[in-house]
Design an enzyme around this catalytic site. Structure first.
Site, PDB file in Angstrom:
ATOM      1  N   LYS A 153      -1.617  -2.050   7.739  1.00 49.77           N
ATOM      2  CA  LYS A 153      -2.305  -1.699   8.979  1.00 49.77           C
ATOM      3  C   LYS A 153      -1.359  -1.396  10.145  1.00 49.77           C
ATOM      4  O   LYS A 153      -0.167  -1.718  10.116  1.00 49.77           O
ATOM      5  CB  LYS A 153      -3.316  -2.793   9.353  1.00 49.77           C
ATOM      6  CG  LYS A 153      -4.576  -2.683   8.480  1.00 49.77           C
ATOM      7  CD  LYS A 153      -5.665  -3.642   8.856  1.00 49.77           C
ATOM      8  CE  LYS A 153      -6.895  -3.392   7.960  1.00 49.77           C
ATOM      9  NZ  LYS A 153      -7.954  -4.398   8.187  1.00 49.77           N
ATOM     10  N   ARG A 188      -7.038  -9.247   1.038  1.00 54.65           N
ATOM     11  CA  ARG A 188      -7.490  -7.894   0.654  1.00 54.65           C
ATOM     12  C   ARG A 188      -6.307  -6.932   0.764  1.00 54.65           C
ATOM     13  O   ARG A 188      -5.829  -6.670   1.857  1.00 54.65           O
ATOM     14  CB  ARG A 188      -8.640  -7.472   1.574  1.00 54.65           C
ATOM     15  CG  ARG A 188      -9.207  -6.092   1.274  1.00 54.65           C
ATOM     16  CD  ARG A 188     -10.319  -5.746   2.266  1.00 54.65           C
ATOM     17  NE  ARG A 188     -10.842  -4.418   2.003  1.00 54.65           N
ATOM     18  CZ  ARG A 188     -10.278  -3.303   2.457  1.00 54.65           C
ATOM     19  NH1 ARG A 188      -9.208  -3.341   3.216  1.00 54.65           N
ATOM     20  NH2 ARG A 188     -10.816  -2.134   2.176  1.00 54.65           N
TER      21      ARG A 188
HETATM   22  C1  8Y7 Z   1     -10.890  -4.822   6.162  1.00 53.28           C
HETATM   23  C2  8Y7 Z   1     -12.035  -4.660   5.373  1.00 53.28           C
HETATM   24  C3  8Y7 Z   1     -11.143  -2.711   5.782  1.00 53.28           C
HETATM   25  C4  8Y7 Z   1     -10.536  -6.145   6.562  1.00 53.28           C
HETATM   26  C5  8Y7 Z   1     -12.476  -6.904   5.335  1.00 53.28           C
HETATM   27  C6  8Y7 Z   1      -8.295  -0.782   5.970  1.00 53.28           C
HETATM   28  C7  8Y7 Z   1     -13.257  -2.720   4.391  1.00 53.28           C
HETATM   29  C8  8Y7 Z   1      -9.528  -0.633   6.721  1.00 53.28           C
HETATM   30  N1  8Y7 Z   1     -10.329  -3.596   6.399  1.00 53.28           N
HETATM   31  N2  8Y7 Z   1     -12.820  -5.676   4.958  1.00 53.28           N
HETATM   32  N3  8Y7 Z   1     -12.181  -3.320   5.152  1.00 53.28           N
HETATM   33  N4  8Y7 Z   1     -11.367  -7.147   6.126  1.00 53.28           N
HETATM   34  N5  8Y7 Z   1     -13.221  -7.964   4.961  1.00 53.28           N
HETATM   35  O1  8Y7 Z   1      -7.251  -0.424   6.585  1.00 53.28           O
HETATM   36  O2  8Y7 Z   1      -9.574  -6.410   7.279  1.00 53.28           O
HETATM   37  O3  8Y7 Z   1      -8.239  -1.216   4.811  1.00 53.28           O
HETATM   38  S1  8Y7 Z   1     -10.989  -0.978   5.784  1.00 53.28           S
END
Ligand code: 8Y7
Length: 277
Positions: A222, A256
């Protein structure tokens, strides 16, 4: 042991778990739609499982900063067949990254084990759909909407506001029938937050863990890493590992990530050392 039930599978959340990201959007910022056809997607899932991912997060809506909304039928078409194919081939928890009630319901019918909602069940019918599915839900904090959230995020006191929001949202959902043991919380790194906001939330993550719901963290590649280290998106692995190591130390349960193998090694080693105490 601290077992949490995810549909047909249980995971012991006293151990760290790696959630591998599978974007099935045409435009996701760091993998550019690589996995939008089923064969490529399944190969990628297979390798993430081989590397130690215990959860696969399938998302059909891009929520990166500036992204446009996708239509409901398009999201259903992207996500439901992939979840069904993953569940027919692999013994893994599939998480559905969606805010739409209909997608939650259809995904749960084809075997999804977790609802990952960056809008914390705020869309029409989402709480009811989640309750009906019986599945756990990750409630994430976001300020604003993906289209404009990074324009000028403001907070009086970011840590209190984000953590209090999540706690209140959890109680609200419980009052509408969601089981407390089916809730996990996520501060939403990068979702309407400046560099300093993200860093403060990460510094104080232990206070979110203290609220007693499992905490999920997702900082993979990020902007906050780019902001601190001045690295482009394809060179943020070490920065990502640094954030996730800090989150592990503060008690986060689920991570994640795009890069599964390096995280499994990192978190396994950290966990092994922690066990000696
Ligand atoms: C997150 C996410 C994304 C996060 C959770 C990316 C779908 C953006 N970021 N879900 N999703 N937490 N729970 O850069 O930080 O992956 S999308």
């Amino acid at each position: 042991m601290s077992l949490m039930r995810f549909g047909d599978k249980s995971l012991d959340l006293s151990l760290p778990h790696v959630m591998g990201i599978l974007n099935v959007t045409p435009d996701s910022f760091s993998d550019g739609g690589l996995y939008s056809n089923i064969d490529n997607a399944l190969k990628h899932v297979e390798s993430m499982i081989a590397d130690g991912a215990t959860i696969i997060d399938v998302g059909g809506e891009s929520t990166r900063p500036g992204a446009e909304l996708v239509g409901l039928s398009e999201e259903l078409d992207r996500v439901v067949p992939i979840i069904e194919s993953i569940k027919s081939r692999f013994d893994v928890v599939v998480s559905v990254d969606t805010s739409q009630a209909v997608v939650m319901s259809e995904a749960s019918q084809v075997g999804a084990g977790l609802i990952n909602d960056v809008r914390a069940l705020t869309k029409d019918g989402a709480i009811q759909a989640a309750v009906k599915s019986g599945l756990p839900v990750c409630l994430m904090h976001m300020q604003g909407a993906p289209k404009n959230m990074q324009a000028k995020p403001v907070y009086d006191s970011v840590v209190e506001e984000v953590f209090d929001y999540l706690e209140e949202r959890a109680h609200f959902c419980v009052n509408l029938g969601l089981k407390s043991e089916n809730i996990m919380l996520d501060p939403g790194i990068g979702f309407g937050k400046s560099k300093d906001h993200n860093l403060m939330l990460l510094n104080q993550l232990g206070a979110l863990v203290d609220k007693k719901w499992p905490v999920l963290i997702g900082a993979s590649r990020k902007t906050v890493i780019g902001d601190v280290l001045n690295r482009p998106v394809n060179d943020r692995l070490f920065g990502t590992l640094g954030i996730h190591a800090s989150a592990m130390e503060r008690g986060a349960s689920i991570f994640r990530v795009h890069d599964v193998k390096s995280h499994v090694d990192l978190l396994t080693m950290m966990y092994r050392i922690k066990q000696e105490s």
